[in-house]
Design an enzyme around this catalytic site. Sequence first.
Site, short mmCIF file in Angstrom:
data_model
loop_
_atom_site.label_atom_id
_atom_site.label_comp_id
_atom_site.label_asym_id
_atom_site.label_seq_id
_atom_site.Cartn_x
_atom_site.Cartn_y
_atom_site.Cartn_z
N HIS A 37 -37.70 39.00 -11.43
CA HIS A 37 -38.71 40.11 -12.68
C HIS A 37 -37.96 40.09 -13.07
O HIS A 37 -38.98 40.51 -14.82
CB HIS A 37 -38.96 41.26 -12.29
CG HIS A 37 -39.31 41.03 -9.85
ND1 HIS A 37 -38.10 41.44 -8.64
CD2 HIS A 37 -40.65 41.67 -9.71
CE1 HIS A 37 -38.86 41.03 -7.54
NE2 HIS A 37 -40.45 41.61 -8.72
N SER A 185 -37.16 36.46 -4.31
CA SER A 185 -38.19 37.07 -3.50
C SER A 185 -37.42 38.39 -3.50
O SER A 185 -36.74 38.49 -2.34
CB SER A 185 -39.00 36.13 -2.76
OG SER A 185 -39.76 37.03 -1.65
#
Length: 283
Positions: A37, A185
Amino acid sequence: MRVVQNPAKLQTALARLKRQDKKIGFVPTMGYLHEGHLSLVRLARKENDVVVASIFVNPLQFGPREDFKRYPRDFPRDARLLKKEKADFLLAPAAEEFYPKDFQTEVKVTRLSGRLCGASRPAHFAGVCTVVLKLLNIVKPDRLYLGQKDYQQVQVIGQMIKDLGFSVMIRMAPIVREPDGLAMSSRNVLLSKKEREEAPCLHRALCEGARLVKRGVRDAGGLQKPMREILKRAASARVDYLEIVDVRTLRPVVKLKKGQKALLTGAVFFKKTRLIDNELVRV
Ligand code: AMP
């Protein structure tokens, strides 16, 4: 960084910046942030005047038996990380306000959404498209930052943007991995110790496929077999799909042609936790 819950407030603030011709980069996420991210935020920071990130665990994109409740959340930590990366705004809407009781609209990209992840998660991409379209309408960014890890998502959103005539540019960033190759993840924390040890097999299988393509293997069967062999050795792994597809249509490729770009892509359950990964190859 300004944390905003109310979309209208964000719109007011952004309208003023747009009048000053500031370029806006947008990074939508479901939170529980990791380096993947943050790589998107960094890229957005480099390429835009204003960076907006959003955190919203979107109930619409989870199936009834999926992990919406279990999905990891840590808002204070996420906010700290985004502040450190110098995001300007963090939009974190409340689900009840984002989807009021009488909400009844669904945005659906038909063919692309039915393949790969869409085959095993039938309502998933309609949920993704609905939330992304609603967020795009609020933020109206110049650039939208998405990760290659969710390659199908990038294609589906790209199709939606093209079909509906949005003028936002999609920027796809490479997959950020753990040292052992596992794609980062938010779901990785849901793995048990043993599952976490076995999980890099998905990346290993995809790398083996990419290696065989380089070595001259052209037929999908000849690639899939050794890839599946690698996954079979992991006791906790159950393959959802493992495919070689065209990078645009996402349709299975039976035989790779010279010059063709293809995606080796897989989804594997490690007991209850479903992980995805992919490798792009050029023949
Ligand atoms: P998520 O919070 O899982 O919805 O992901 C938000 C965005 O981050 C999506 O565009 C993802 O593709 C991207 N992303 C997730 N994991 C990674 C990763 N390991 N590397 C790069 N981007 C990622």
